[in-house]
Write a protein that holds these residues in place. Sequence first.
Motif, short mmCIF file in Angstrom:
data_model
loop_
_atom_site.label_atom_id
_atom_site.label_comp_id
_atom_site.label_asym_id
_atom_site.label_seq_id
_atom_site.Cartn_x
_atom_site.Cartn_y
_atom_site.Cartn_z
N UNK A 140 2.65 -1.95 -9.40
CA UNK A 140 2.29 -3.19 -8.71
C UNK A 140 3.18 -4.35 -9.14
N UNK A 141 3.57 -4.40 -10.39
CA UNK A 141 4.48 -5.46 -10.83
C UNK A 141 5.83 -5.32 -10.14
N UNK A 142 6.30 -4.09 -9.96
CA UNK A 142 7.56 -3.87 -9.25
C UNK A 142 7.43 -4.27 -7.79
N UNK A 143 6.30 -3.94 -7.16
CA UNK A 143 6.08 -4.31 -5.76
C UNK A 143 5.98 -5.82 -5.61
N UNK A 174 0.83 -1.21 0.00
CA UNK A 174 0.00 0.00 0.00
C UNK A 174 0.86 1.25 0.00
N UNK A 175 1.85 1.29 0.88
CA UNK A 175 2.72 2.48 0.94
C UNK A 175 3.46 2.67 -0.39
N UNK A 176 3.94 1.58 -0.96
CA UNK A 176 4.67 1.67 -2.22
C UNK A 176 3.79 2.17 -3.35
N UNK A 177 2.55 1.67 -3.42
CA UNK A 177 1.63 2.10 -4.46
C UNK A 177 1.30 3.58 -4.32
N UNK A 178 1.01 4.03 -3.10
CA UNK A 178 0.61 5.41 -2.87
C UNK A 178 1.74 6.41 -3.14
N UNK A 179 2.98 5.97 -3.03
CA UNK A 179 4.09 6.88 -3.29
C UNK A 179 4.60 6.76 -4.73
N UNK A 180 4.82 5.53 -5.19
CA UNK A 180 5.44 5.35 -6.51
C UNK A 180 4.49 5.69 -7.65
N UNK A 181 3.19 5.57 -7.43
CA UNK A 181 2.23 5.92 -8.49
C UNK A 181 2.42 7.36 -8.94
N UNK A 182 2.68 8.26 -8.00
CA UNK A 182 2.82 9.68 -8.33
C UNK A 182 4.19 9.99 -8.95
N UNK A 183 5.09 9.01 -8.95
CA UNK A 183 6.40 9.21 -9.58
C UNK A 183 6.42 8.75 -11.03
N UNK A 184 5.34 8.13 -11.51
CA UNK A 184 5.30 7.68 -12.89
C UNK A 184 5.06 8.87 -13.82
N UNK A 185 5.47 8.76 -15.08
CA UNK A 185 5.29 9.90 -16.01
C UNK A 185 3.83 10.31 -16.16
N UNK A 186 3.60 11.59 -16.30
CA UNK A 186 2.24 12.10 -16.44
C UNK A 186 1.61 11.66 -17.75
N UNK A 187 2.43 11.33 -18.73
CA UNK A 187 1.90 10.93 -20.03
C UNK A 187 1.43 9.47 -20.03
N UNK A 188 1.78 8.71 -18.98
CA UNK A 188 1.30 7.33 -18.90
C UNK A 188 -0.18 7.31 -18.56
N UNK A 189 -0.86 6.29 -19.04
CA UNK A 189 -2.25 6.10 -18.63
C UNK A 189 -2.29 5.68 -17.17
N UNK A 190 -3.43 5.88 -16.52
CA UNK A 190 -3.59 5.47 -15.13
C UNK A 190 -3.35 3.97 -14.99
#
Length: 571
Positions: free
Chosen positions: A90-93, A66-82
């Motif tokens: 999640x695959x990295x986690x 949960x902590x990893x998803x909530x932090x790393x999601x916002x580090x992905x490029x803005x041009x990526x789809x949700x």
Amino acid sequence: MIIQRKQYLQVALGHATRTGPRDRNEDFCGVATPTGRDLVTKGVIAAVADGLGGHRGGREAAEYTVRGLLSDYYATPETWSTAKSVETVLNALNRWVLAEGARNAAVSGMATTLSALVFRGERYLLAHIGDSRAYRLRDGQLTQLSHDHTWDHPELKGVLSRAIGLDARLLIDVEQGTLMAGDRFLLLTDGVWGPLPSPLLQEVLLSHEDPQTASSALVSMALANGGQDNASCVVIDIVALPEQSLVDALQEQALLLPPGRLKPGQMLDGLVVEELLHESRETLLYKVRDVANTRTMVLKTLQPDHGDLPVLSRVLILEEWRGKRLISKHLPDVLPAEQRSCLYFLMAWHPGASLQQRLDRGQHFTVQEAIGLGIQLCRGLAALHRMDIIHRDIKPANLHLGTDGVLRLLDLGVSLALGESDQPHQLERVGTPSFMAPEWFQRDTGHSGSTASDFYAVGVTLYHLLTRKYPYGEIEPFQSPRFGHATPPTRWRPDIPVWLEQLILKACSVEPAERFETAEELLIALQRADTVFVRMAPKQPLIRRNPVRVWQWIGFVLLLSNIALLILLKR
């Protein structure tokens, strides 16, 4: 707790978790509520996880996920789809949980379920694995959005078939939908939904207006009804939807108008116009100089009297937005432009000329020069594709070779960012016909471009640089061409090595599946030269590759046969 944001998505949140009769709480839940730009481009995310109770490290797996998803999601490029952002994280986690369980005997077999909701603009995305659940309450009706991943066998009832940390191949359920003001979403572990059937869940949600009160009531009632597990839930209310769409929110300057045609010496927002660099049917490029710091830049704006000005304005703004998020010396360097009085954006100026300008001046590119340019082009294209952006107009005119020796892939005006759910209306035709892949010309296919179509354009560009011709002949605008078999470039340039010819023909294949899969694959093939075996489709017989030549030879042989026959008859 209410998140108030002017012209932004507004939500109200509540959460609760209790250990229950167990010694340890292996559930974990969390919510991220960003502000400003992150709220627009990434949205709000909520997640709940339930560490597997039969394994050591269940709590650690749940909390880290949960902590990893909530932090790393916002580090992905803005041009990526949700969806791509969530799935990548999640695959990295999942890999980390597997590795940690294998490395540390104290948490061997650690695993967790997960249900996460992302609210972005006017849409939501659900990512789910395991038997934690997600529900939506709309117009008084409760709907289960997730599907439990348990084995469908009497003896395995309740045993998970999927979870983070169980398998190296993570299979995530991803569902998307549209938000409505007044929607109430619910994330909960089996410690809540197990003791409380859906009608009771619906009754509690309807009887408590405040989301925090509702979540606390659900957890307390689950334990009071005989729940023997940890109980956790998150309640999210959609208070108000954003007044603008994602694209609209990113283009506040859309109300500005183009500055009109500028003349050398004219001043604009502290910039002195030096010369007009390029003019097309839609756009104008000027070389300008900042009076304050004497920096030379390129100003891009629109033709002032174009009939599609509202459409082109949105396209120009998106081009600037994408350019600011690209980091590569082979791509445009978009510069800040504060306090603009009209519609334009600024890019760094690099002395040099486009490859088309060099061709027009009669420059001859050697094989080694073409290979070097192709390598630089692939590096820029790889950076573009990693951001989920397709260029869609690769050609020599959009490739600028600076005096510093750096090739830059310019003009993102017709590019397509796959992650943007709200694309502006594009122009009727994008790209240049002779460099457009065959699938572009197929009617009723809804084709809007792909990485494969970019690779096709790269192949045609290399072909044209070496031969000044096109593999399937020149294609005029609004022509509906038929693609047969490409003319080998060695027909025009015998000095082209076989490996390079195979590489170019592979990139220019009529079928997208026969082209290169990634820009990195094409880059490696160019870098390693003839040490790489370029897989090609089976070579076609000569009669199909060059039927005119075959019939010429047949005619010549028949002529010789007739002459010989006449000589024999006269004897």
